[in-house]
Enzyme design. Structure first.
Site, mmCIF file in Angstrom:
data_model
loop_
_atom_site.group_PDB
_atom_site.id
_atom_site.type_symbol
_atom_site.label_atom_id
_atom_site.label_comp_id
_atom_site.label_asym_id
_atom_site.label_seq_id
_atom_site.Cartn_x
_atom_site.Cartn_y
_atom_site.Cartn_z
ATOM 1 N N GLN A 291 13.165 38.413 144.009
ATOM 2 C CA GLN A 291 12.342 38.797 145.153
ATOM 3 C C GLN A 291 11.155 39.649 144.720
ATOM 4 O O GLN A 291 11.325 40.620 143.979
ATOM 5 C CB GLN A 291 13.201 39.596 146.135
ATOM 6 C CG GLN A 291 12.465 40.070 147.371
ATOM 7 C CD GLN A 291 13.286 41.087 148.155
ATOM 8 O OE1 GLN A 291 13.766 42.060 147.593
ATOM 9 N NE2 GLN A 291 13.429 40.866 149.438
ATOM 10 N N GLY A 292 9.961 39.292 145.160
ATOM 11 C CA GLY A 292 8.768 40.069 144.819
ATOM 12 C C GLY A 292 8.123 40.662 146.051
ATOM 13 O O GLY A 292 7.146 40.129 146.581
ATOM 14 N N GLU B 203 23.471 38.932 157.222
ATOM 15 C CA GLU B 203 24.903 39.168 157.314
ATOM 16 C C GLU B 203 25.544 39.535 155.972
ATOM 17 O O GLU B 203 26.342 40.436 155.880
ATOM 18 C CB GLU B 203 25.545 37.872 157.828
ATOM 19 C CG GLU B 203 26.734 38.070 158.729
ATOM 20 C CD GLU B 203 27.167 36.736 159.299
ATOM 21 O OE1 GLU B 203 28.111 36.174 158.761
ATOM 22 O OE2 GLU B 203 26.552 36.272 160.265
#
Lengths: 369, 386, 369, 386
Positions: free
Chosen positions: B126-127, B244
């Site tokens: 993730q960036g 979740e």
């Protein structure tokens, strides 16, 4: 009732602060992966500055100062996480002073004052020493002197100590604690260096060694050990105050400069109040650390134990809160190894684990010392 | 109101338990029994095992490779995996970019990316964060300038978890430098093998390289790699918040650490100490409160309700309790807390990973929107204070 | 797994919320100085609404509902501090149900369901009952039945109870607990009304009374007492959730409207975050209170004890924090008797002191239930 | 550094102890030994006894009736009085308006007011807070309009502690309605017997009438009753903040309550319970930290230093610890915590006043500048955050 520094004390603080400027945290950072973990050159400088003998009597070459003097020094050194084994050596030295004779003081303490030696106290055993100083290492008197067998854990800075002050019970004497000076080079002594959470070193020491009679400190080992560990706790508190002051300043500076949402984050009231809580905790810990150092100098063992336990519990509560919040307020960067705040955080974790943890000292305080 | 499972759900739970028992390889089981600290290749091994059973992406729709489980079954699956200390799968593909592509991607993107996320063939990271865009994510500066069919990306991302193991990164990049804050940001998929991308892992205070900085130096990325509309990446990113999986993970990790605390107390002869017992009990009660609050959220989801007020507190309290659980473990370890890994033979295997985890988990109250940011959000949106 | 209300439950909540609207806190405030402390008229209404028999079996005239139903009702009543002795009567009724026979249920529980009676459980003794349910009151069997001698403290709502369910050990039977139904009017029973911190009443009961054999509940007293007290604890948690929800709403409203320094005080981030913490604590307590009510309905005594203890500890932590901060955020006005927030605060103090305090329940939880 | 007293100071301590032993009447001593809960007339009785010895106003200069003690002796005097549970004198005359008159009053005011404050002949109360001016005191609205040699005062003050026992009130009133905030406020002395003054005591949540509302309806007050300059009352008020007396009082009250906690634990057979012992010990340690911090502040004062950073935390932590100490007492009381006073014979005399005090002492973190306000001040002035 007086909390003013004497002229001498002011000079100590000034000199130590000067040293701290020349020896930033980066020095300790660089020494984390070093096998020794501290600098023999700096050790020499400290000896020359008279710091090693600061809280030792003139008889062994010290300057006859007080524990308060040493605490002021240690607080300053704590502000830059100076890793030299002053506290650990002083703890062992005071055990020797309390239980040893003149020859032993001269032989083992004097070289430390001169910077030619470092000392370590090897007392902890088992996994459950939190509440229990019971000693399972045993010493048996024989022909060549005393045969000591046992295992000592987490001997702080024991990996480089010139001499180890070892606790053992005397065979056949119930509930006894005797102190011996053992050299790591003696046959039957193995010293395994360990890395500790704070980037320093401890030793795991296995003993099956015979030492001559003159290596036994003849005084009662129990009060000597008690005093030595209380000294260690009091100085841990002083060092912790240095850490808290530093990370508080670091954090306030960050709050003043870091921008998010187009404003300095120090303008957010929730963060301001957190910083104030850090400030309050730092000052409270400082008050009790001071009292502990004063009481270690005093004659009243009960008052000493109460003051030391109170300070160590406060260190745990305050030190944990202050260093944890320092990380939290630094945000992500505080989690990186390259930022200094984590080094202070981890040193505080270590300080809370050594010389008796909070639960131990709460229980001791509750018992009236 | 009812805390029990239906017979069908009980049967499913048995099925999951049996699967774990038979399918988890012995070398993973051995680690699961000690400290559940797995290497990346071990996590991926387990990923492939779960994938074969079709359980790797419980939340995905069946037609795109999900198992088609109802919310309670999903919960049971997650809880049983947690209880078994199974390796925690990387959420970046399965729980983050995957769902983003499912919701906002075009068919070509779905076909190109989803199967390889499921199979584990392509690993994602993730960036989002940048050195000057942490809590204030919308102030990010990594820019993507249009050049025909491509964007030219320049800038720096940080906190790209395990980027050193990843093949792809999903980024928020600024495509309209003149737009204000949340506008002008685009959600972009970048192949980490593209020239100009540099990944530099860095150590955390736990002494482990969990995170990386990722640098983009004139990196050419096809416009086809935009998910959703250009300049509308903020919408995509927002949809991914509070998924979740993370919630259950925190509940499971806390429970696991409480069990470890009890084992440590046992090993240190502290298991009869009333003060220690009270500390563990109080932590366990706080954990129960979190767990039950999680149940409430999940039961609501099962009935198709939007997340209620209970779900917004899970991040805050879960993050705190993870830290408290490790802190208690450290306290109980006494001197053993000093040992820095790896020092074999000095402390019990059980304790070996605690100190490092204790340190780097100071991040739980910071990442994914710090607790302070979460409180701002609750104050504004749930309590109407501003 | 389901946390949805049934249609019946929705109706209970709706009816109770309607009642609460007609019966604001001012009603309880007005009854603080009343000798009875609650309203017999309202008691009649509650009976007519079927509330008294809500969690009682149809055999005694109840509606055969669950403890969860009762908890939903009690939570709503807690929101306006309705002082009628429903919980205290239910606790005693369930002790009778658990240990009594059909005749005893008909004689003592049925009239309560109809609103013709109220019940109280007289179990607490000595100053140290916190950890110790040991019973010193003693029952000796004789010609006319059982002679019970002893003293019961803080019998909640005992000042108006039609019947008291009294615990006593059987003379000569070690570690025994037997239950008897005693009427306050019997010769040798004195009931001294006491004002309690929450503006309600308890009784100090002295017993030197002979009761006929049919007043002894023949079932095992221990599990019956355990169940009854757990029911009381679970309903205290439900009431506490009602209190927390109310003071949270009250406080948020105050933050939204009160101005200082020219702005709404709800714009201050530190106060916002405090309110969020109150919200978080309320929801966590609500989760465990729900679980406790569900488990009191269940068959597994261990699960029941764990769930009740967890909820009661959480009530203590959350309830204390929420009500204390409610006062703090109201500032000076929160300290005045005329503001309602203090009434909620004091009721929470009482809830934390009854049916086992936090330390008791922590210890019980730690023992595994 | 030194925690001990000089021989001179030790001698003074003995003198104070002897004085208390011989001069405190038996009926006061009896109360002091139980819960130190004194009625107003008992407080004033003790006031007169201390006044005869010249110790009623330790901080006042000798030429105005003070005893001329150094800071350490003042500390010893206060601490010994606290340790003996002596009645706490009302601070409004001795520690607040008295010092204000000494610093800002004219000679006529000094001659008129100071002797009667010392003798206890005139009792004072404070008129600062208003219903809409609490934390934001400067927004006060009670107005004083000039009418020749008089002001006509209209408005309402609240939290006028024990106004029902007082003869005079010192007020902050608005004399310039057009001035901004802190400007245009005047420090005014008002005789409570003046026509138009109404005092209405109200109950606290402790069930006791500690506070009053005071109403002013066209009250004529001589201009000669202004202390300091007209419109410069804020300066006078500020100078009164954080006076020494309160600090010591908190430390003493906490220590007294900890002793009570131990007695309660004893009485309830909890004095061997490790969990209880740990709770008491932790509270006692926090108390020690406050006490030692207070010592630091006092030692500084003895040397003539301005209050250091340590003094600003005393209010915050002292207020919290008072509450924690009473809370612990309530916990230890178990069911006894339910009893509302007076219920003689039901709970030990020792416990009789605890529940009421526990309730109304929720005020400690609110009055005298709430803890939140104190933190704002420290953040701004000590940490430079704003």
């Amino acid at each position: 009732m007086n909390f003013e520094l004497t002229e001498d004390q002011r000079m100590i603080v000034e000199a130590a602060a000067g040293f701290a400027k020349r020896s930033p945290v980066a020095r300790m950072r660089g020494l984390r992966d070093d096998a020794v973990g501290w600098s023999p050159e700096v050790w020499q400088q400290m000896a020359q500055l008279g710091w090693l003998g600061l809280a030792l009597p003139e008889g062994v070459g010290g300057s006859g100062g007080t524990i308060v003097d040493a605490a002021l020094l240690v607080e300053q050194l704590g502000m830059v996480l100076a890793p030299e084994p002053i506290v650990t050596s002083l703890v062992a030295a005071h055990a020797i002073l309390a239980a040893g004779n003149k020859a032993q003081r001269d032989a083992f303490v004097a070289p430390f004052v001169e910077g030619r030696a470092s000392l370590a106290l090897a007392w902890a055993e088992g996994p459950w020493m939190r509440y229990d100083r019971a000693c399972r290492a045993v010493a048996v008197q024989g022909d060549g002197g005393w045969r000591i067998t046992g295992e000592k854990r987490f001997v702080l800075e024991g990996h480089t100590a010139t001499h180890l002050v070892v606790t053992a019970r005397l065979a056949g004497v119930e509930d006894s604690v005797a102190l011996f000076v053992v050299d790591p080079g003696m046959p039957g002594v193995t010293v395994r260096p360990l890395r500790t959470i704070d980037g320093r070193r401890a030793a795991h020491v296995k003993l099956d060694v015979v030492v001559p009679e003159d290596r036994r400190l003849r005084g009662d080992g129990k009060p000597a050990l008690d005093l030595a560990l209380d000294l260690g706790a009091a100085l841990a508190c002083a060092e912790g105050v240095g850490i808290m002051r530093t990370v508080l300043a670091m954090t306030v500076e960050y709050l003043r400069t870091r921008e998010q949402f187009g404003v300095k984050i120090g303008s957010f009231q929730a963060l301001q109040h957190r910083a104030v809580d850090m400030f309050v905790e730092t000052e409270l810990a400082r008050s009790l650390a001071t009292a502990a150092a004063i009481r270690v100098d005093g004659d009243d063992a009960t008052e000493r134990r109460l003051a030391v336990s109170a300070a160590k519990v406060q260190l745990h509560e305050s030190g944990r809160f202050v260093t944890q919040q320092a990380i939290q307020l630094h945000g992500g960067i505080g989690i990186t190894d390259e930022h200094d705040v984590g080094l202070f955080f981890k040193r505080m974790v270590a300080l809370n684990a050594i010389y008796g943890d909070a639960d131990y000292h709460v229980a001791r305080f509750a018992e009236g010392g | 109101m009812d805390l029990s499972f239906s017979p069908e759900h009980l049967a499913f739970r048995d099925e999951v338990r049996a699967f774990i028992l038979t399918e988890m390889p012995p070398h993973l089981r051995a680690k699961a029994e000690v400290d559940a600290h797995f290497e990346h290749h071990e996590v991926m091994e387990w990923h492939r095992i779960l994938h074969r059973r079709g359980w790797v992406a419980p939340l995905w729709p069946a037609e795109l490779g999900g198992p088609g489980l109802d919310a309670t079954s999903r919960f049971i699956l997650s809880e049983e995996l947690e209880l078994a200390n199974a390796p925690a799968l990387s959420p970046f593909g399965l729980a983050m970019v995957g769902p983003a592509i499912i919701q906002y991607g075009d068919d070509a993107q779905k076909q190109r990316f989803l199967p390889k996320i499921l199979s584990g063939e392509e690993v994602w990271c993730q960036g989002y964060s940048e050195p000057n865009a942490g809590s204030d994510l919308a102030s990010l500066r990594t820019r993507a300038e249009r050049d025909g069919d491509h964007f030219i990306v320049n800038g720096q991302k940080t906190w790209t978890t395990y980027a050193q193991h990843a093949d792809w990164i999903f980024c928020l990049v600024r495509t309209d430098p003149n737009a204000k804050k949340q506008s002008g940001i685009t959600f972009l998929l970048i192949d980490l093998k593209t020239p100009g991308v540099t990944v530099r892992p860095f150590l955390t205070i736990g002494g482990t390289p969990a995170f990386s900085e990722t640098f983009f130096d004139n990196v050419r990325v096809p416009v086809a790699n935009v998910v959703g509309a250009i300049d509308a990446g903020w919408t995509v990113a927002k949809a991914l918040l509070g998924h979740e999986r993370t919630l259950i993970a925190a509940v499971g990790a806390i429970g696991r650490t409480i069990r470890t605390c009890k084992q440590i107390a046992d090993a240190h002869d502290l298991d009869q100490d009333p003060v220690v017992l009270a500390k563990i009990a109080r932590l366990e009660i706080r954990h129960r409160a979190l767990q039950m609050t999680n149940y409430r959220a999940l039961a609501g989801a099962q009935l198709g309700h939007a997340p209620g007020p209970e779900s917004s507190i899970l991040k805050i309290r879960g993050a705190e309790l993870v830290q408290q659980a490790y802190e208690l473990a450290m306290e109980l370890m006494g001197h053993d807390a000093l040992a820095w890994f790896p020092e074999e033979g000095i402390v019990p295997e059980l304790e070996a990973g605690i100190a490092s985890a204790f340190c780097y988990l100071r991040a739980t109250t910071i990442y994914g929107g710090s607790n302070e940011i979460q409180k701002n959000i609750i104050a504004k949106h749930l309590l109407g204070l501003s």
